[in-house]
Design an enzyme around this catalytic site. Structure first.
Site: not given
Ligand code: F6P
Length: 351
Positions: A135, A203
């Site tokens: 999104d 998330r």
């Molecule tokens: O949106 C995908 C995701 O893996 C979520 O599940 C998680 O909260 C976030 O991205 C982690 O983000 P990053 O890769 O920036 O640590």
């Protein structure tokens, strides 16, 4: 192509110029689109490569020149754009990650960033941009659409938290990865008669936790959508299982509902049962995509090209009622979806 003199102080005028240029596309027939570009944005997800491959191959077969933008919207406004051939996407179907790379761009979340991105597309003569992401990425695409750049969005995120679609590319693979890891944790939890508390990604959504919890026979599943009475549900659930003769316990916590470390400590303090936390983390984002992710990616990529051929722009490719279809991007971004209390209640009947 427009000859734009980029002036930071004159963004509205520049946005208008770009919009006027892109407006012409709507009036043309399908031959009006000659060059399309594709990018991946936000957190990577298994199946993103398969999606890029589908867009590239179906796009070239439709007669378009296809360009790849590296590093998502961040690479876009910096002009990281180059042509991709059919052969460039060989051997990508089965590979995890995204070979175009991805980023979360702070610059692009500002109006200046969006106009800078549109300007780069104009410089490269790109008629339509295909955005693969969640999104957040679709909001970036929508902002480009609002200043006249035709876009198509394809949902790719392990979280399955895109409201307009029942399914997002990467979700199945991530859940299978988590399930396999939890099966292993169960072995050691069983040998030591422990409680294994496992934190999964998602998330602010609990889709991974809910499904993985069902698939691994978890005692408790904690998700952000449903508030849980810790004593009555978690403590009582574990003690009831123990009193029926169970010797190990699996608790799944979605990252949006708390941390495994905190929950494990609270369980051990309340029950005296040894509890160990495990954070599955980015492990869930890697690996070769599952059959479901490869096929969904391929079909969604083809649908994106169909939209372009039919002059239907600013669409999100989605799965609704188990079918791949498309809907307006503004409409899609207004939708909401959530997990109901009944869905989580059903899981309790399995413990
Ligand atoms: O949106 C995908 C995701 O893996 C979520 O599940 C998680 O909260 C976030 O991205 C982690 O983000 P990053 O890769 O920036 O640590």
């Amino acid at each position: 192509m427009l000859d734009i003199r980029y002036d930071e102080n004159n963004l509205p005028e520049l946005a208008n110029l770009i919009a006027k240029n892109y407006d012409q596309i709507d009036e043309n027939d399908k031959t009006g689109v000659k060059r399309i570009a594709v990018l991946t944005s936000g957190g990577d997800a298994p199946g993103m490569n398969a999606t890029i491959r589908a867009v590239v191959r179906a796009g070239i077969n439709a007669g378009f020149d296809v360009f790849g933008v590296t590093r998502g919207f961040h690479g876009l406004w910096k002009g990281e754009i180059s042509q991709i051939s059919t052969r460039d996407v060989s051997e990508t179907l089965q590979r995890g990650g995204t070979f175009l790379m991805t980023a979360r761009s702070k610059t692009f979340s500002t109006p200046v960033g969006v106009v800078k991105g549109a300007r780069m597309l104009d410089i490269y003569g790109i008629d339509v941009l295909v955005v693969i992401g969640g999104d957040g990425s679709f909001k970036g695409a929508r902002d480009l659409a609002r200043i006249g750049v035709p876009v198509i969005g394809i949902p790719g995120t392990i979280d399955n938290d895109v409201a307009s679609t029942e399914y997002t590319i990467g979700f199945d693979t991530a859940m299978n990865t988590a399930m396999e890891a939890i099966d292993k944790l169960r072995d050691t939890a069983s040998s030591h008669e422990r409680c294994s508390v496992i934190e999964v990604m998602g998330r602010r959504a609990g889709y991974i936790a809910l499904n993985v919890g069902i698939a691994t026979g978890a005692e408790c599943i904690l998700i952000p959508e449903i508030s849980t009475d810790f004593d009555k549900i978690v403590v009582r659930g574990i003690l009831d299982s123990r009193n029926k003769g169970k010797r190990h316990y699996i608790v799944i916590v979605a990252e949006g509902a708390g941390t495994a470390t905190d929950i494990a400590k609270r369980i051990e303090d309340a029950t005296g049962i040894e509890a160990r936390p495990t954070i599955l983390g980015h492990l869930q984002r890697g690996g070769s995509p599952s059959l479901r992710d490869r096929t969904t990616a391929s079909l969604m990529g083809v649908r994106a090209i169909d939209c372009i051929l039919e002059n239907r722009f600013n669409r999100l490719i989605v799965q609704r009622d188990d079918k791949i279809t498309d809907l307006d991007i503004e409409e899609g971004l207004k939708m909401t979806k959530s997990i109901s209390a009944e869905e989580i209640a059903q899981t309790k009947r399995l413990s």
